[in-house]
Design an enzyme around this catalytic site. Structure first.
Site, short mmCIF file in Angstrom:
data_model
loop_
_atom_site.label_atom_id
_atom_site.label_comp_id
_atom_site.label_asym_id
_atom_site.label_seq_id
_atom_site.Cartn_x
_atom_site.Cartn_y
_atom_site.Cartn_z
N ASN A 46 -11.79 -2.69 -20.54
CA ASN A 46 -11.67 -2.11 -19.20
C ASN A 46 -13.02 -2.13 -18.49
O ASN A 46 -14.07 -1.95 -19.11
CB ASN A 46 -11.06 -0.70 -19.24
CG ASN A 46 -11.75 0.26 -20.17
OD1 ASN A 46 -12.33 -0.14 -21.17
ND2 ASN A 46 -11.69 1.54 -19.84
N GLU A 48 -14.59 -0.37 -15.25
CA GLU A 48 -14.39 0.65 -14.22
C GLU A 48 -15.31 0.41 -13.04
O GLU A 48 -16.23 -0.41 -13.09
CB GLU A 48 -14.60 2.04 -14.84
CG GLU A 48 -13.58 2.32 -15.94
CD GLU A 48 -13.61 3.74 -16.45
OE1 GLU A 48 -14.57 4.48 -16.20
OE2 GLU A 48 -12.62 4.11 -17.12
N CYS A 57 -7.92 -2.79 -16.06
CA CYS A 57 -7.63 -2.48 -17.46
C CYS A 57 -7.99 -3.66 -18.37
O CYS A 57 -8.00 -4.82 -17.95
CB CYS A 57 -6.16 -2.18 -17.65
SG CYS A 57 -5.56 -0.72 -16.79
N GLU A 59 -6.23 -5.06 -20.64
CA GLU A 59 -5.15 -6.04 -20.80
C GLU A 59 -5.20 -7.10 -19.72
O GLU A 59 -5.01 -8.29 -19.97
CB GLU A 59 -3.78 -5.33 -20.76
CG GLU A 59 -3.56 -4.33 -21.87
CD GLU A 59 -3.99 -2.92 -21.51
OE1 GLU A 59 -5.03 -2.76 -20.83
OE2 GLU A 59 -3.29 -1.98 -21.90
N CYS A 90 -0.49 0.18 -19.09
CA CYS A 90 0.05 0.81 -17.89
C CYS A 90 1.09 -0.12 -17.25
O CYS A 90 1.22 -1.29 -17.60
CB CYS A 90 -1.07 1.13 -16.90
SG CYS A 90 -1.72 -0.31 -16.04
N CYS A 93 -0.23 -3.48 -15.77
CA CYS A 93 -0.50 -4.50 -16.79
C CYS A 93 0.79 -5.08 -17.34
O CYS A 93 0.89 -6.29 -17.58
CB CYS A 93 -1.36 -3.93 -17.92
SG CYS A 93 -3.06 -3.61 -17.40
N1 THU Z 1 -6.98 1.58 -19.37
C1 THU Z 1 -6.90 0.34 -19.93
O1 THU Z 1 -7.87 -0.43 -19.92
N2 THU Z 1 -5.74 -0.03 -20.51
C2 THU Z 1 -4.67 0.79 -20.67
O2 THU Z 1 -3.70 0.40 -21.30
C3 THU Z 1 -4.68 2.14 -20.10
C4 THU Z 1 -5.88 2.49 -19.30
C5 THU Z 1 -8.27 2.01 -18.82
C6 THU Z 1 -8.36 2.08 -17.33
C7 THU Z 1 -9.48 3.10 -17.17
O3 THU Z 1 -10.73 2.45 -17.24
C8 THU Z 1 -9.34 4.01 -18.35
O4 THU Z 1 -8.55 3.31 -19.30
C9 THU Z 1 -8.68 5.33 -18.05
O5 THU Z 1 -7.48 5.17 -17.41
#
Ligand code: THU
Length: 136
Positions: A46, A48, A57, A59, A90, A93
């Site tokens: 991920n 941010e 994310c 994925e 999520c 994704c």
């Molecule tokens: N996140 C992912 O990278 N993948 C997931 O399956 C769920 C959420 C990340 C997005 C964000 O940076 C952090 O987790 C919190 O939501």
């Protein structure tokens, strides 16, 4: 083509990919490892952003890297976070994964590397598909 790596190995690669996560806001680090039908593995983490909504994310980073690398056939995706419990993708994704592989096997791991197996279609039944007209 036979899978070049086992489920457990793919989960290991997802756990390792968490190490590159840029998650200063949530402090929730996620890694993903996507196995192509040809046996290549693309990883993601991920990423941010201070504007929050631009966060991507793990994925989607993995699947976009794979597509940019010329791959569109996927066999399995492992996802791992750094907390207790299995990490589930999520809805955004799942929609992106559904575009390429609705029956993709998802290896949803916990921090210890234990995992449950689901498919994209199980977690996102009735995903959107762009309606194509006759002759396209
Ligand atoms: N996140 C992912 O990278 N993948 C997931 O399956 C769920 C959420 C990340 C997005 C964000 O940076 C952090 O987790 C919190 O939501």
């Amino acid at each position: 083509m036979a899978a070049a790596c086992s489920d457990a190995e793919l989960v290991g690669l997802a756990l390792a990919a968490r190490g590159n996560a840029y998650a200063p806001y949530s402090r929730y680090r996620v890694g993903a490892a996507l196995l192509t039908t040809g046996g290549r593995v693309f990883t993601g983490c991920n990423v941010e952003n201070g504007s929050y909504g631009l966060t991507v994310c793990a994925e989607r980073v993995a699947v976009f890297a794979a597509v940019a690398g010329g791959e569109r056939g996927f066999a399995a995706l492992a996802v791992a976070a750094d907390r207790e419990g299995y990490c589930r993708p999520c809805g955004a994704c799942l929609q992106v994964l559904s575009e390429f592989a609705p029956s993709l096997r998802l290896l949803l791991a916990d921090v210890r590397g234990d995992f449950e197996v689901k498919t994209v279609a199980e977690l996102l039944p009735g995903a959107f598909r762009f309606p194509r007209g006759e002759g396209e």
